[in-house]
Design a protein around this motif. Structure first.
Motif, PDB file in Angstrom:
ATOM      1  N   GLN A  25       1.008  -1.257   0.144  1.00 12.93           N
ATOM      2  CA  GLN A  25       0.034   0.064   0.032  1.00 12.93           C
ATOM      3  C   GLN A  25       0.816   1.315  -0.216  1.00 12.93           C
ATOM      4  OE1 GLN A  25      -2.411  -1.078   3.501  1.00 12.93           O
ATOM      5  NE2 GLN A  25      -4.074  -1.508   2.233  1.00 12.93           N
ATOM      6  N   VAL A 116     -12.434   2.414  -7.421  1.00  7.98           N
ATOM      7  CA  VAL A 116     -11.524   2.582  -6.400  1.00  7.98           C
ATOM      8  C   VAL A 116     -10.439   3.727  -6.540  1.00  7.98           C
ATOM      9  CG1 VAL A 116     -11.820   0.149  -5.496  1.00  7.98           C
ATOM     10  CG2 VAL A 116     -10.161   0.839  -7.010  1.00  7.98           C
ATOM     11  N   LYS A 122      -6.491  -0.396  -1.696  1.00  3.90           N
ATOM     12  CA  LYS A 122      -8.059  -0.929  -0.937  1.00  3.90           C
ATOM     13  C   LYS A 122      -7.857  -2.409  -1.029  1.00  3.90           C
ATOM     14  CE  LYS A 122     -13.119  -0.830  -0.988  1.00  3.90           C
ATOM     15  NZ  LYS A 122     -14.157  -0.209  -1.702  1.00  3.90           N
ATOM     16  N   THR A 124     -10.297  -5.962  -0.264  1.00  4.51           N
ATOM     17  CA  THR A 124     -11.458  -6.568  -0.426  1.00  4.51           C
ATOM     18  C   THR A 124     -11.332  -7.817  -0.456  1.00  4.51           C
ATOM     19  OG1 THR A 124     -11.768  -6.805  -2.931  1.00  4.51           O
ATOM     20  CG2 THR A 124     -12.417  -4.454  -1.763  1.00  4.51           C
TER      21      THR A 124
END
Length: 445
Positions: A25, A116, A122, A124
């Protein structure tokens, strides 16, 4: 069969999914889409801090002006420093040197169509798109670069971390590089690092692909910028002007004939290497020379004879074709048209190039890596090839090392498209494969 210490490394990789995701990230949050290719220095700083903490000797290399020019920096609109990181994890001696490369740049981020935030990373549990064949329920991560190629950066980093934290001593040296500009040819990235001798190794891994095949063959390419020059005049009296678009049309007719009737017959067989179903359906099972007219720009309005027209052309090169041969042949096509038209005035520039390669499907290194990857992931991956090109061109052609290509992603991951994503399980499986190749090929004390 895995040894006890190899199992220990695999357990570490599994147990450190969450830290890997956070690191990925951080990588995704740094915008390195190219062009223009900003923030390479920032992503290298992040990688430098990580590798330094893992007992690596690190160095950051800014490419020279020469390589910026060879990259076609002005034509492509490149901006910012071209930073590349080299991290060396030294062995005790007596083993070979392995170089693993992944690129820090990403494809462009489209202005619309994302569901997104493309720099958010993100996570999921599921995906509305196609699933990875390695999905075991571990979820998906979203954003530009998670599959191409920052997921690979995270995978190779976790592989090294697992080895280092497990207290495993290697015989040979391991070199990890994070290099820029792969998406636009890699000249200022891995091209610079390899051609200048900053990295030399006995064998290589190019982490830039998917975990559905092992890449052994790819095309080269030359990117040309072609201009025609005319004479402006009133559009209702065009006979007194020279129409640059008309002249470019003549050149394009000749280039199309050259492609369809010459290049498509220029093929390099790749036995044991699959180029994919889509090409097979078009009758192409060999690496095949190609040509694409990618852009055309010219004119100001319909009532003015255009005095300028320009376009970018990509010439796909089969392995064995050199840049000079391709340039001379391409120019000969243009000169053949010019010889029939005294008003035709053109100029030709090269933006950048890299040459193609084939690693044989019988190559011992490739076969051994195939077996190791199968042991790590439980899946025997076929040998594959592409009509595109990758940074592995530099490892094989310029570095002279046997090499294989695999990574994270594939058709499911929507690389270069909106909503790029990667299976977290697949990143973990890639990391295991990388770690096992490191231990098996370099040697463990």
């Amino acid at each position: 069969m895995l040894s006890d210490y190899e199992k220990q490394v695999f357990h570490y990789i599994e147990d450190n999914r969450d830290p890997m995701i956070r690191f990925l990230q951080e990588l995704v949050a740094i915008d390195t889409q190219t062009p223009p290719g900003l923030n390479y220095d920032k992503v290298c700083e992040l990688l430098d801090n990580k590798y330094s903490s893992l007992d690596c000797e690190t160095s950051i290399h800014e490419t020279t002006e020469k390589y910026m020019e060879l990259s076609g920096a002005d034509a492509l609109g490149l901006e910012g420093p071209r930073s590349n990181i080299v991290a060396v994890y030294e062995g005790s001696g007596g083993g070979p040197t392995l170089h693993i490369s992944a690129h820090t740049d990403t494809a462009a981020i489209q202005g619309e169509g994302w569901t997104v935030f493309p720099l958010g990373g993100k996570v999921t549990q599921d995906t509305p798109y196609e699933k990875s064949i390695h999905d075991k329920g571990g979820g998906y991560i979203w954003g530009r670069g998670v599959a191409d190629d920052k997921g690979e950066l995270a995978a190779m980093t976790l592989a090294l971390e697992a080895i280092e934290k497990s207290g495993i001593d290697l015989k040979g040296d391991l070199i990890l590089t994070g290099n820029c500009d792969e998406e636009i040819g890699g000249v200022a990235g891995l091209g610079y690092i390899i051609r200048e001798g900053i990295v030399e190794a006995d064998m290589g891994i190019q982490l830039d692909g998917g975990l559905t095949g092992i890449g052994l063959a790819a095309m080269g390419r030359t990117r040309f910028h072609l201009e025609t020059h005319g004479v402006s005049y009133h559009g209702q009296v065009p006979i007194l002007g020279v129409n640059a678009i008309e002249k470019m049309s003549k050149l394009n007719m000749a280039l199309n004939d050259y492609w369809r009737n010459v290049l498509l017959k220029r093929r390099v067989p790749v036995p044991g290497i699959d180029l994919g179903e889509a090409l097979r359906e078009r009758g192409i099972t060999d690496l095949t020379a190609m040509l694409n007219i990618g852009t055309v720009r010219g004119g100001v309005q319909g009532a003015t004879v255009p005095d300028h027209c320009s376009q970018e052309i990509l010439r796909g090169m089969v392995p064995g074709e050199t840049f000079q041969k391709v340039f001379d042949e391409f120019k000969a096509v243009l000169d053949g048209v010019k010889a029939t038209d005294s008003d035709l005035d053109y100029s030709l520039d090269v933006i950048n190039y890299r040459e193609g390669y084939v690693v044989s499907a019988d190559d011992p290194y490739a076969l051994s890596c195939q077996g190791i990857i199968e042991e790590a992931t439980g899946k025997k991956l076929p040998f594959t090839g592409t009509l595109a090109s990758t940074d592995m061109n530099y490892q094989v052609v310029d570095g002279g090392m046997p090499c294989v290509n695999f990574g994270v992603g594939g058709t499911y991951s929507r690389g270069h498209k909106q909503d790029e994503n990667a299976s977290i399980d697949e990143i973990i499986e890639c990391s295991k494969a990388v770690a096992l190749i490191i231990m098996r090929k370099i040697g463990v004390i």
